[in-house]
Every structure is written in C-alpha cells, then in structure tokens.
Design a protein around this motif. Structure first.
Motif, short mmCIF file in Angstrom:
data_model
loop_
_atom_site.label_atom_id
_atom_site.label_comp_id
_atom_site.label_asym_id
_atom_site.label_seq_id
_atom_site.Cartn_x
_atom_site.Cartn_y
_atom_site.Cartn_z
N ALA A 5 0.83 -1.20 0.00
CA ALA A 5 0.00 0.00 0.00
C ALA A 5 0.87 1.25 0.00
O ALA A 5 0.58 2.23 -0.71
CB ALA A 5 -0.93 -0.02 1.21
N ALA A 6 1.95 1.23 0.79
CA ALA A 6 2.84 2.38 0.84
C ALA A 6 3.48 2.65 -0.52
O ALA A 6 3.63 3.80 -0.94
CB ALA A 6 3.93 2.15 1.90
N ALA A 7 3.86 1.58 -1.23
CA ALA A 7 4.47 1.75 -2.54
C ALA A 7 3.52 2.44 -3.51
O ALA A 7 3.91 3.35 -4.25
CB ALA A 7 4.90 0.39 -3.09
N VAL A 8 2.26 2.03 -3.51
CA VAL A 8 1.28 2.63 -4.42
C VAL A 8 1.04 4.09 -4.07
O VAL A 8 1.05 4.96 -4.95
CB VAL A 8 -0.05 1.84 -4.37
CG1 VAL A 8 -1.12 2.54 -5.21
CG2 VAL A 8 0.15 0.42 -4.87
N VAL A 9 0.84 4.38 -2.79
CA VAL A 9 0.56 5.75 -2.36
C VAL A 9 1.76 6.66 -2.64
O VAL A 9 1.62 7.76 -3.18
CB VAL A 9 0.19 5.78 -0.87
CG1 VAL A 9 0.08 7.23 -0.38
CG2 VAL A 9 -1.13 5.06 -0.64
N LEU A 10 2.95 6.20 -2.28
CA LEU A 10 4.14 7.03 -2.49
C LEU A 10 4.45 7.20 -3.97
O LEU A 10 4.89 8.27 -4.41
CB LEU A 10 5.33 6.40 -1.77
CG LEU A 10 5.28 6.44 -0.24
CD1 LEU A 10 6.44 5.66 0.35
CD2 LEU A 10 5.30 7.88 0.26
N GLY A 11 4.23 6.13 -4.75
CA GLY A 11 4.46 6.24 -6.19
C GLY A 11 3.53 7.25 -6.84
O GLY A 11 3.96 8.08 -7.66
N LEU A 12 2.25 7.22 -6.47
CA LEU A 12 1.30 8.19 -7.01
C LEU A 12 1.66 9.60 -6.57
O LEU A 12 1.58 10.55 -7.36
CB LEU A 12 -0.12 7.83 -6.56
CG LEU A 12 -1.23 8.78 -7.02
CD1 LEU A 12 -1.29 8.88 -8.54
CD2 LEU A 12 -2.58 8.34 -6.46
N ALA A 13 2.07 9.75 -5.30
CA ALA A 13 2.44 11.07 -4.80
C ALA A 13 3.65 11.63 -5.55
O ALA A 13 3.67 12.80 -5.95
CB ALA A 13 2.73 11.00 -3.31
N ALA A 14 4.66 10.79 -5.77
CA ALA A 14 5.86 11.24 -6.49
C ALA A 14 5.53 11.62 -7.92
O ALA A 14 6.06 12.61 -8.45
CB ALA A 14 6.92 10.14 -6.46
N THR A 15 4.66 10.85 -8.56
CA THR A 15 4.26 11.16 -9.94
C THR A 15 3.52 12.48 -9.99
O THR A 15 3.76 13.32 -10.88
CB THR A 15 3.38 10.04 -10.50
OG1 THR A 15 4.04 8.79 -10.38
CG2 THR A 15 3.05 10.29 -11.96
N THR A 16 2.62 12.70 -9.04
CA THR A 16 1.85 13.95 -8.99
C THR A 16 2.75 15.15 -8.77
O THR A 16 2.60 16.19 -9.43
CB THR A 16 0.79 13.87 -7.87
OG1 THR A 16 -0.05 12.74 -8.08
CG2 THR A 16 -0.05 15.13 -7.83
N ILE A 17 3.71 15.01 -7.85
CA ILE A 17 4.66 16.11 -7.59
C ILE A 17 5.46 16.42 -8.85
O ILE A 17 5.67 17.58 -9.21
CB ILE A 17 5.58 15.76 -6.42
CG1 ILE A 17 4.79 15.70 -5.12
CG2 ILE A 17 6.72 16.77 -6.30
CD1 ILE A 17 5.56 15.13 -3.95
N GLY A 18 5.91 15.36 -9.53
CA GLY A 18 6.65 15.57 -10.77
C GLY A 18 5.82 16.27 -11.82
O GLY A 18 6.31 17.16 -12.54
N TYR A 19 4.55 15.87 -11.91
CA TYR A 19 3.66 16.49 -12.91
C TYR A 19 3.45 17.97 -12.60
O TYR A 19 3.54 18.83 -13.50
CB TYR A 19 2.33 15.76 -12.94
CG TYR A 19 1.36 16.32 -13.95
CD1 TYR A 19 1.49 16.02 -15.31
CD2 TYR A 19 0.35 17.19 -13.57
CE1 TYR A 19 0.62 16.55 -16.25
CE2 TYR A 19 -0.52 17.73 -14.50
CZ TYR A 19 -0.38 17.41 -15.84
OH TYR A 19 -1.24 17.94 -16.77
N VAL A 20 3.17 18.29 -11.34
CA VAL A 20 2.95 19.69 -10.95
C VAL A 20 4.21 20.50 -11.19
O VAL A 20 4.16 21.62 -11.70
CB VAL A 20 2.52 19.76 -9.47
CG1 VAL A 20 2.48 21.21 -9.00
CG2 VAL A 20 1.16 19.10 -9.28
N ARG A 21 5.35 19.93 -10.83
CA ARG A 21 6.62 20.63 -11.06
C ARG A 21 6.84 20.86 -12.55
O ARG A 21 7.29 21.94 -12.98
CB ARG A 21 7.76 19.78 -10.49
CG ARG A 21 9.15 20.32 -10.75
CD ARG A 21 9.59 21.29 -9.69
NE ARG A 21 10.95 21.77 -9.95
CZ ARG A 21 12.05 21.22 -9.46
NH1 ARG A 21 11.96 20.17 -8.66
NH2 ARG A 21 13.22 21.74 -9.72
N GLY A 22 6.54 19.84 -13.36
CA GLY A 22 6.72 19.97 -14.80
C GLY A 22 5.79 21.00 -15.42
O GLY A 22 6.18 21.76 -16.31
#
Length: 346
Positions: free
Chosen positions: A303-320
């Motif tokens: 569960a942590a892997a899924v949540v953290l992976g989605l969070a990292a992707t979202t942060i990257g998208y917002v930054r981009g």
C-alpha cells in the motif's frame, strides 16, 4: 495479398548490458518469421560500437551496426535507425528485453493485415535478477502476474488490456510502427525520453498521439500475446528508484500534456489513478489486516508503494507544469527515410 516486410531495431548505450544485448539480438534472429532486417544502433559509445561490429556481426552476419548520428539518447538512436531501415514495419526491442517465444514477431505483425492499423505493441513480463524475486515496491494481487506498478520497470501492468484491442499508446520496450507513420508525423521527440540511466520517458506516448492525428480512422493495437521478457536490474528494486522513476514520469507527462493537451495526455492515466490504484491500496491493506496462509506478519509495504508512487508522480507532474520550459515549442524531428523496399508475395 502481399506480406509486410519488417526490421527489428535494438538501441544500446552501455557495455554493462552486453549479455542482455546479445540475448535481445539472438531472440530476434531466431524467430519463426525471420526479420527482413536486423539493426543495432549504439548511442555515442565508441567501445560498444567497435565490439558489436566485431563480435556480434560474426554471430549474426545479417546484423547492421550503426552509431547514433543524432541527439544523445534513446529517441535520437531510434530516429537514426528510421533513417536507414527500408522495410514496411519497424519493430523496436529494448536492449535489455528478449522475445519470449519464437512466434513473437509473427504475432506482432498479425494486426497489420488491417490497413487502418498504424502501430502494434506487445506485452513485457519482468525477468528478475538472479536470486531475486518480486520486490515489496512492486505489489501484485493473488492469481495474477501483473502488478499495478510494473510500468516502473518497463513491464505490462495491471490495468492494461488482457486481450488484443486498441490503445492510446504503446510501451517502448516492445513496439512497432508502419514506417510511413514517420513520413507523415515525423520522428521521436528528441527532447523527450531516456538518456542513459536518466528515467525520463513518454516519447512513445507523444508520438502515438501525434501519429493518430495525422491519419483519420487509424488505430494502435496492443497485442498481449506478442511477449518479451524484460530484464530488471538490481538498482530498480529499491524504494529510491521507485520514487525517482515515478517523479520522472510526472515530469514527462507534464511535457507531453503541454504538447498535445491534457485530455489526450492523461486520458489513460485518469482511469488508472482513480480505479486501478485505489483498488490496489484496498487489497494491500486488507491483506495486511487479514494475512493469508504463509504470511510472516502484517505489513503495509504494498500500500505504501502505491501511495508514495502516485504522490511522487503527482509532484513531478505539478513541477513539470510549472516549469518555464515550453515543450510544445520543441521541433518535431524531420527524418530522411529511404525508399521502401518492395514487399514479397505472401
């Protein structure tokens, strides 16, 4: 009716993958439906280029070895290949992937009987490092071989089709295109994609969207029975790589959305994030609360892997999206393609 001709292209950049490169080329060469052309493009590595020309051509006399004559990176290497192949279909196989069966190429070419089909991609299953199994960073449900985060290591993931059907885009490790696509749409965007070990991507997504816009009524097909085994290196089994790869994916998706618009750039991702990932989290939490036979104790790594992976992707998208760099202003590579070689009777 005539059959299509096909070239298999492998792009490589490092001697560290020598065994993988050798296996990739061998798997392509031993297909029941042999490729009409076999190419290896070396990305700005003189030592690898010289060794490949000396040793691999001795094993595969039909192999042609080229240096990447364009921008450093996977996109530039692919575009270099496109300027040299002469077949109807161009197949791209990653340098760390190998065809799982001897009918892989035949299965990949089957959908091209329909003239509306402009691209076909296959599936990829992970081949874990020797002595290693699936890591906790890539959870998977019981009764399935696909994990929701397997795309992180370049493999088919839960949420992709399980039968042949149309899709928005293909996965880069196992894909093919009609060569005429590149005449109309241009080449792979050389400002996108992987350079060495930098885990950026999405150049295939952007190209697939661009290609369909140039040809009304065209389709891109996912053919899961055309399977490759994709080698996963040890460094990709870590939490650090998971977060780094997801963040890079967000950056890449932001670049694509600025080029083609959010609706097309995120059409597949919205369903994945709103349905597939929440279901994975619930499954992993339920498994931790009520562990099955053989379970060694409660944990929430999946569960942590899924949540953290989605969070990292979202942060990257917002930054981009907030970046001042305008990906939409990057020129589409114009390629000089050879005249097509004549097809042979079926």
């Amino acid at each position: 009716m005539t059959s299509v001709t096909a070239a298999v292209v492998v792009c490589a950049y490092t001697l560290e993958r020598w065994d993988d490169i050798t296996e990739a080329l061998a798997s392509a060469a031993r297909q029941d439906r042999a490729p009409d052309e076999l190419w290896l493009v070396v990305d700005h590595n003189d030592e690898l280029f010289e060794r490949a020309g000396r040793e691999l051509v001795a094993v595969h006399p039909e192999l042609k070895v080229l240096p990447n004559l364009r921008t450093r990176g996977l996109s530039g290497a692919r575009n270099t290949a496109l300027e040299h192949v002469t077949t109807d279909i161009v197949v791209f196989l990653d340098d760390d992937a190998a065809a799982a069966t001897t009918d892989w190429l035949g299965r990949l070419l089957e959908p091209y009987r329909d003239e509306r089909v402009i691209a076909v991609g296959g599936s990829a299953v992970p081949r874990w490092p020797e002595g290693q199994g699936r890591p906790r960073t890539l959870p998977v449900g019981r009764g399935t071989a696909r994990g929701e985060l397997d795309w992180v290591v370049g493999c088919t993931y839960r949420g992709q089709p399980e039968t042949q059907q149309g899709v928005r885009n293909l996965m880069g490790c196992n894909m093919s295109f009609r060569r005429e696509v590149f005449t109309a749409a241009g080449g792979f965007g050389e400002h996108l994609g992987r350079v060495g070990k930098t885990p950026l991507g999405c150049e295939e997504t952007e190209l697939c969207i661009r290609a369909q816009r140039t040809r009304s009524g065209s389709s891109i097909i996912f053919q899961p029975t055309a399977e490759v085994r994709h080698h996963v290196s040890l460094d990709r089994l870590t939490w650090r790589y998971l977060l780094r790869r997801c963040y890079a994916e967000g950056l890449s998706k932001a670049a694509v959305s600025r080029m083609v618009g959010q609706d097309q750039a995120l059409s597949t991702e919205r369903r994945y994030a709103s349905r597939v990932l929440p279901a994975a989290v619930l499954r992993e939490v339920a498994s931790a609360v009520s562990p099955g036979p053989g379970h060694r104790g409660p944990h929430l790594h999946g569960a942590a892997a899924v949540v953290l992976g989605l969070a990292a992707t979202t942060i990257g998208y917002v930054r981009g999206r907030a970046s001042s760099l305008d990906a939409a202003a990057a020129p589409v590579p114009v390629l000089r393609l050879h005249d097509r070689a004549p097809t042979e009777p079926a």
